[in-house]
Scaffold this active site. Structure first.
Site, mmCIF file in Angstrom:
data_model
loop_
_atom_site.group_PDB
_atom_site.id
_atom_site.type_symbol
_atom_site.label_atom_id
_atom_site.label_comp_id
_atom_site.label_asym_id
_atom_site.label_seq_id
_atom_site.Cartn_x
_atom_site.Cartn_y
_atom_site.Cartn_z
ATOM 1 N N ASP A 12 83.131 -86.022 74.708
ATOM 2 C CA ASP A 12 82.732 -86.967 73.657
ATOM 3 C C ASP A 12 82.763 -88.397 74.192
ATOM 4 O O ASP A 12 83.569 -88.716 75.062
ATOM 5 C CB ASP A 12 83.698 -86.810 72.465
ATOM 6 C CG ASP A 12 83.111 -87.371 71.181
ATOM 7 O OD1 ASP A 12 81.933 -87.784 71.183
ATOM 8 O OD2 ASP A 12 83.830 -87.384 70.168
ATOM 9 N N HIS A 29 74.685 -89.692 78.680
ATOM 10 C CA HIS A 29 74.627 -88.246 78.964
ATOM 11 C C HIS A 29 74.387 -88.004 80.464
ATOM 12 O O HIS A 29 74.985 -87.109 81.052
ATOM 13 C CB HIS A 29 73.537 -87.573 78.134
ATOM 14 C CG HIS A 29 73.738 -87.697 76.644
ATOM 15 N ND1 HIS A 29 74.954 -87.513 76.048
ATOM 16 C CD2 HIS A 29 72.873 -87.997 75.626
ATOM 17 C CE1 HIS A 29 74.835 -87.694 74.724
ATOM 18 N NE2 HIS A 29 73.581 -87.991 74.459
ATOM 19 N N LEU A 123 85.480 -68.989 89.645
ATOM 20 C CA LEU A 123 85.567 -69.713 88.368
ATOM 21 C C LEU A 123 84.362 -69.368 87.492
ATOM 22 O O LEU A 123 83.247 -69.232 87.998
ATOM 23 C CB LEU A 123 85.583 -71.220 88.659
ATOM 24 C CG LEU A 123 85.663 -72.185 87.491
ATOM 25 C CD1 LEU A 123 86.493 -73.400 87.898
ATOM 26 C CD2 LEU A 123 84.310 -72.691 87.046
ATOM 27 N N ARG A 184 89.565 -84.188 66.490
ATOM 28 C CA ARG A 184 89.194 -83.100 65.563
ATOM 29 C C ARG A 184 88.487 -82.002 66.337
ATOM 30 O O ARG A 184 88.063 -82.199 67.482
ATOM 31 C CB ARG A 184 88.321 -83.623 64.413
ATOM 32 C CG ARG A 184 87.057 -84.238 64.878
ATOM 33 C CD ARG A 184 86.190 -84.777 63.736
ATOM 34 N NE ARG A 184 85.122 -85.574 64.345
ATOM 35 C CZ ARG A 184 85.233 -86.846 64.675
ATOM 36 N NH1 ARG A 184 86.310 -87.522 64.391
ATOM 37 N NH2 ARG A 184 84.239 -87.462 65.291
HETATM 38 C C1 FPP Z 1 79.017 -86.238 73.223
HETATM 39 O O1 FPP Z 1 78.886 -87.639 73.291
HETATM 40 C C2 FPP Z 1 78.214 -85.574 74.271
HETATM 41 C C3 FPP Z 1 77.184 -84.719 74.044
HETATM 42 C C4 FPP Z 1 76.758 -84.322 72.669
HETATM 43 C C5 FPP Z 1 76.391 -84.122 75.152
HETATM 44 C C6 FPP Z 1 77.178 -83.687 76.327
HETATM 45 C C7 FPP Z 1 76.280 -83.052 77.325
HETATM 46 C C8 FPP Z 1 76.261 -83.348 78.652
HETATM 47 C C9 FPP Z 1 77.142 -84.365 79.279
HETATM 48 C C10 FPP Z 1 75.332 -82.594 79.528
HETATM 49 C C11 FPP Z 1 76.086 -81.468 80.195
HETATM 50 C C12 FPP Z 1 75.224 -80.701 81.080
HETATM 51 C C13 FPP Z 1 75.537 -79.484 81.574
HETATM 52 C C14 FPP Z 1 74.588 -78.789 82.459
HETATM 53 C C15 FPP Z 1 76.813 -78.811 81.228
HETATM 54 P P1 FPP Z 1 78.256 -88.411 72.063
HETATM 55 O O2 FPP Z 1 76.797 -88.549 72.305
HETATM 56 O O3 FPP Z 1 78.623 -87.717 70.790
HETATM 57 O O4 FPP Z 1 78.990 -89.794 72.173
HETATM 58 P P2 FPP Z 1 79.346 -90.818 71.000
HETATM 59 O O5 FPP Z 1 80.386 -90.140 70.143
HETATM 60 O O6 FPP Z 1 79.901 -91.984 71.750
HETATM 61 O O7 FPP Z 1 78.082 -91.139 70.262
#
Ligand code: FPP
Length: 231
Positions: A12, A29, A123, A184
């Site tokens: 997050d 991301h 893993l 949460r």
């Molecule tokens: C949450 O941050 C993050 C996500 C919803 C996306 C996470 C996905 C990746 C990092 C890509 C992973 C790739 C692979 C191949 C495993 P948010 O956008 O909710 O952040 P915020 O709360 O600050 O808005």
């Protein structure tokens, strides 16, 4: 350090990380993928057997279309890019979730990467995509109902029910980490986290590298797990 067998992570804070830098959310991301690689490398090094990541929830489909398609594209590209890292490090790659909602091309790619890495024995990396805990329990209940129609009177206890969940065969996580200071579960592994230890880190996901990961494991090491019993 007490090393858990299965560490699960709610990644997050990507959006906030990007905003702090005056950039579009997708940059957060992109940088988050680097943290995924770092966690994977540390996990292999420390002997963790299962790492699971909440990459995209069922609720995340409600984000702006550009962010959803950007994330799907990023995940597809990252899987292709990391294939050699998976093969070199004995990593078995698994995607779990409501895959019927993913595009045909993404599903074909996932099947291909899963088949190629199926022999990975160091893993298992599980990426939860289009997943929610309530959805998982509902699809398990549906499977159980079909099973009961075919096998009337079959006894189904708690351990039997867990075989209908998408995580069948994967041990429940001993440790769940959530980054960015949020505290949460957000409809994640509702059944599987019944006795999981939670560690909340203030670090935003794109900054969650070896030092922050080690700190979370050190906090977990201090916990006294009693499973409702007296020691
Ligand atoms: C949450 O941050 C993050 C996500 C919803 C996306 C996470 C996905 C990746 C990092 C890509 C992973 C790739 C692979 C191949 C495993 P948010 O956008 O909710 O952040 P915020 O709360 O600050 O808005």
């Amino acid at each position: 350090m007490n090393i858990p067998q299965h560490v699960s992570i709610i990644m997050d804070g990507n959006g906030r990380w990007a905003k702090e830098r005056g950039k579009d959310r997708i940059y957060g991301h992109f940088e988050g993928v680097e943290s995924v690689r770092s966690v994977l490398e540390c996990s292999v090094k420390w002997g963790i057997r299962y790492v699971s990541l909440y990459a995209f929830s069922e609720e995340n489909w409600g984000r702006p279309e550009a962010e959803v398609s950007g994330l799907m594209e990023l995940m597809a590209k990252s899987m292709v890019k990391e294939l050699s890292t998976f093969l070199d490090n004995g990593v078995r790659f698994v995607v779990l979730g409501n895959r019927a909602r993913l595009s045909d091309s993404l599903n074909a790619l996932i099947d291909d990467i899963m088949a190629r890495t199926a022999g990975g024995d160091k893993l298992t990396m599980i990426v939860f995509m289009s997943y929610s805990g309530k959805w998982d329990i509902l699809q398990a209940a549906r499977k159980m109902a079909h099973d009961l129609i075919e096998n009337p009177g079959k006894e189904i206890g708690i351990d039997d029910f867990s075989h209908y969940l998408v995580t069948d065969g994967i041990p429940d996580p001993e440790l769940l980490i959530r980054t960015s200071g949020e505290e949460r579960l957000s409809n994640y592994l509702l059944w599987q986290c019944a006795y999981t230890e939670f560690v909340f880190s203030d670090v935003l996901w794109p900054d969650f590298r070896e030092e922050a990961f080690r700190a979370a494991l050190e906090e977990y090491s201090k916990r006294d797990r009693r499973f409702g019993k007296v020691k």
